[in-house]
Design an enzyme around this catalytic site. Structure first.
Site, PDB file in Angstrom:
ATOM      1  N   CYS A  87       1.286  -0.884  -0.330  1.00  0.00           N
ATOM      2  CA  CYS A  87       0.184   0.108  -0.512  1.00  0.00           C
ATOM      3  C   CYS A  87       0.534   1.077  -0.308  1.00  0.00           C
ATOM      4  CB  CYS A  87      -0.916  -0.280   1.011  1.00  0.00           C
ATOM      5  SG  CYS A  87      -2.807   1.100   1.350  1.00  0.00           S
ATOM      6  N   HIS A 195      -3.337  -5.849   0.972  1.00  0.00           N
ATOM      7  CA  HIS A 195      -2.872  -6.117   2.115  1.00  0.00           C
ATOM      8  C   HIS A 195      -2.684  -7.605   3.172  1.00  0.00           C
ATOM      9  CE1 HIS A 195      -2.781  -1.858   3.897  1.00  0.00           C
ATOM     10  NE2 HIS A 195      -3.935  -1.614   2.668  1.00  0.00           N
ATOM     11  N   GLU A 197      -1.316  -8.713   4.812  1.00  0.00           N
ATOM     12  CA  GLU A 197      -1.524  -8.473   6.605  1.00  0.00           C
ATOM     13  C   GLU A 197      -2.806  -8.792   7.295  1.00  0.00           C
ATOM     14  OE1 GLU A 197      -0.528  -6.080   4.814  1.00  0.00           O
ATOM     15  OE2 GLU A 197      -1.147  -4.013   6.462  1.00  0.00           O
TER      16      GLU A 197
END
Lengths: 220, 86
Positions: A87, A195, A197
């Site tokens: 990002c 993302h 994560e």
């Protein structure tokens, strides 16, 4: 040996703890690095996390590129070390010219925070080396400036050299050629808007991001 | 002896890059009765004072700033206006 992943904290980063947590969860060892450090210590890989480094002043990533640690990150990348920008981290990598192109405001001017289906386009990258071309992954996006832009010439280079790592199934932001993530020629530097994560635990609705992070830390 | 120069740098999106902000503004104008407006492009303007030996040196410095920092050549063009500080 446990792979050590350094996650760089810029003023305004906000996904660094999520990345550390997710890296730990897949068997690596995440640690925070401060943007004013001049060295990366002994980490085996570097992640530039999401957020709003330096308030996104001037342009996203424009200021972060001049943070002292970026010289070390650039040298590490040039020496073949794995560097992943997620990002805002992707935006920083393009501003630092470690990856080509730029990220611009989403078509439609909406901040997008939603699940996204990605298609793996290249497996020659530190994130996708465990996957197959055509694999579909569910990984959320969370951005206002994720619209990948580049010249026709750069797009041709990306295509000819298999440098597009991820595309969107349903392009949410107007990105050129549906691009969600790209890599450098060696595949050790990868930038992506989604993302991983945030998709590293079943509680979060998807564990597809964990597959990518496992690739990063070299676990089969 | 160094002199001071007033600088205006206008940063705009390169031709061919879609400008969603400009488009949104363009679509909103008719609602206020402003018809016949087209080609709206949104950019930003930076104003500052630079020290230089002469105007040529000042321009050279500003061009270098733009290239390395103030604009992103992948998506942006710059127009520099510069003159002696008044």
């Amino acid at each position: 040996m446990t792979t050590r992943v350094g996650v760089v904290v810029f003023p305004g980063s906000n996904c660094e703890h999520d990345v550390v947590e997710a890296v730990d969860a897949v068997g690596g060892s995440g640690e925070l690095l401060w943007h004013k450090d001049n060295s990366l210590g002994d980490v085996d890989a570097v992640v530039l996390p999401g957020g709003f480094a330096h308030g996104d002043y001037l342009r996203t990533g424009a200021m972060a590129r001049f943070s002292p640690i970026m010289d070390a990150v650039t040298r590490f990348a040039q020496d073949g070390g794995p560097v992943v920008g997620i990002c805002n981290g992707f935006q920083i990598l393009t501003e630092a010219q470690l990856l080509p192109g730029a990220l611009y405001k989403n078509q439609g001017l909406k901040f997008l925070c939603q699940p996204a289906v990605l298609r793996v386009e290249s497996t020659d990258s530190v994130l996708t080396r465990r996957l197959n071309v055509g694999d579909e992954l569910n990984v959320p996006i969370n951005h206002f400036e994720g619209n990948y832009v580049c010249s026709e010439e750069i797009l041709a280079v990306l295509r000819e050299n298999d440098l597009i790592v991820f595309t969107y199934h349903d392009n949410p932001n107007g990105a050129t050629a549906d691009i969600a993530g790209i890599r450098n020629e060696n595949g050790n530097v990868v930038g992506l808007m989604p993302h991983p994560e945030r998709a590293a635990h079943s509680l979060l609705g998807s564990t597809d991001g964990a597959l990518l992070l496992k690739g990063l830390i070299g676990i089969d | 002896m160094s002199k001071e120069f007033d600088v205006i740098v206008e940063v705009s999106l390169r031709e061919g890059i879609a400008d969603p902000e400009g488009l949104t503004i363009e679509r909103a104008l008719p609602a206020l009765g402003f018809n016949g407006v087209s080609d709206v492009r949104v950019g930003k303007s930076l104003r500052f004072v630079v020290e230089a030996s002469d105007e040529r040196d000042a321009r050279h410095q500003v061009e270098s700033m733009c290239e390395r920092f103030l604009a992103n050549p992948v998506i942006e063009d710059v127009e520099i206006t510069l003159g002696p500080l008044t």
